[in-house]
Design an enzyme around this catalytic site. Structure first.
Site, PDB file in Angstrom:
ATOM      1  N   ASN A  99      55.824  30.745  63.295  1.00  0.00           N
ATOM      2  CA  ASN A  99      56.509  30.252  62.188  1.00  0.00           C
ATOM      3  C   ASN A  99      57.757  30.993  62.063  1.00  0.00           C
ATOM      4  OD1 ASN A  99      54.749  32.618  61.328  1.00  0.00           O
ATOM      5  ND2 ASN A  99      55.099  32.102  59.060  1.00  0.00           N
TER       6      ASN A  99
ATOM      7  N   CYS B 273      57.320  25.780  60.212  1.00  0.00           N
ATOM      8  CA  CYS B 273      55.817  26.335  60.631  1.00  0.00           C
ATOM      9  C   CYS B 273      55.683  26.499  62.051  1.00  0.00           C
ATOM     10  CB  CYS B 273      54.906  25.135  60.200  1.00  0.00           C
ATOM     11  SG  CYS B 273      54.673  24.901  58.316  1.00  0.00           S
TER      12      CYS B 273
ATOM     13  N   GLU C 147      53.335  25.339  64.017  1.00  0.00           N
ATOM     14  CA  GLU C 147      52.665  24.125  64.578  1.00  0.00           C
ATOM     15  C   GLU C 147      53.885  23.199  64.932  1.00  0.00           C
ATOM     16  OE1 GLU C 147      51.672  25.376  61.782  1.00  0.00           O
ATOM     17  OE2 GLU C 147      49.456  25.417  61.765  1.00  0.00           O
TER      18      GLU C 147
ATOM     19  N   CYS D 213      49.657  22.493  57.536  1.00  0.00           N
ATOM     20  CA  CYS D 213      49.904  21.752  56.322  1.00  0.00           C
ATOM     21  C   CYS D 213      50.337  20.516  56.691  1.00  0.00           C
ATOM     22  CB  CYS D 213      51.259  22.615  55.983  1.00  0.00           C
ATOM     23  SG  CYS D 213      52.697  21.947  57.014  1.00  0.00           S
TER      24      CYS D 213
HETATM   25  N1  THU Z   1      52.894  28.005  57.773  1.00  0.00           N
HETATM   26  C1  THU Z   1      52.842  27.608  58.997  1.00  0.00           C
HETATM   27  O1  THU Z   1      53.383  28.316  59.968  1.00  0.00           O
HETATM   28  N2  THU Z   1      51.828  26.745  59.404  1.00  0.00           N
HETATM   29  C2  THU Z   1      51.030  26.101  58.247  1.00  0.00           C
HETATM   30  O2  THU Z   1      50.544  25.199  58.850  1.00  0.00           O
HETATM   31  C3  THU Z   1      51.127  26.518  57.050  1.00  0.00           C
HETATM   32  C4  THU Z   1      52.130  27.407  56.730  1.00  0.00           C
HETATM   33  C5  THU Z   1      53.848  29.161  57.483  1.00  0.00           C
HETATM   34  C6  THU Z   1      55.005  28.636  56.658  1.00  0.00           C
HETATM   35  C7  THU Z   1      55.494  29.834  56.079  1.00  0.00           C
HETATM   36  O3  THU Z   1      56.419  30.601  57.092  1.00  0.00           O
HETATM   37  C8  THU Z   1      54.241  30.645  55.757  1.00  0.00           C
HETATM   38  O4  THU Z   1      53.148  29.978  56.696  1.00  0.00           O
HETATM   39  C9  THU Z   1      53.710  30.784  54.169  1.00  0.00           C
HETATM   40  O5  THU Z   1      53.835  29.481  53.923  1.00  0.00           O
END
Ligand code: THU
Length: 132
Positions: free
Chosen positions: A45, A56, A58, A88
């Site tokens: 992320n 994110c 992913e 998410c």
């Molecule tokens: N985040 C991800 O990288 N993947 C997800 O599926 C959920 C959320 C990150 C986004 C942000 O930088 C942190 O987690 C908190 O939401």
């Protein structure tokens, strides 16, 4: 995908997690995708001072995947949380652009607690190109 080397995939996700740029949430996420040509790509992320610009792990991994094989065979996610987290909603939709409903998605904590889903379980009735 049967025969997936999940240990190798989680190791790649953990290496990516350690590169996360998450100074705001302090929630470090790494994702690795095994592609259908056997290659592995990963992403972390990347947050921004303008919070809404955060991407994110992913979706960053999917971006790397598109440079090569384009088709995901398995997805591993590592989070520094007590519970494994699923991708998410936005990331589920982006995965559904390239993977089918049987795509295996697994998430782990650094302590080794694991959760497993298929993309179809995570995003039933995905909106895809087949509708138009
Ligand atoms: N985040 C991800 O990288 N993947 C997800 O599926 C959920 C959320 C990150 C986004 C942000 O930088 C942190 O987690 C908190 O939401």
């Amino acid at each position: 995908m049967s025969g997936t080397d999940w240990k190798k995939l989680f190791d790649a996700a953990e290496a990516a997690r350690q590169r996360a740029h998450a100074p705001y949430s302090k929630f470090h996420v790494g994702a690795a995708i095994l592609c259908d040509d056997g290659s592995t790509v990963s992403g972390c992320n990347v947050e921004n001072a303008s919070y809404g610009l955060t991407v994110c792990a992913e979706r960053n991994a999917v971006g790397a995947m598109v440079l090569g094989a384009r088709r995901p065979a398995a997805v591993a996610i590592v989070v520094d949380s007590r519970e494994p987290t699923p991708p998410c909603g936005m990331c589920r939709q982006v995965l559904a652009e390239f993977g089918d409903s049987s795509l295996e998605v697994r998430s782990r904590t650094p302590a080794g607690k694991e959760a497993r889903w298929t993309l179809g379980e995570l995003l039933p009735h995905a909106f895809t190109q087949k509708f138009f």
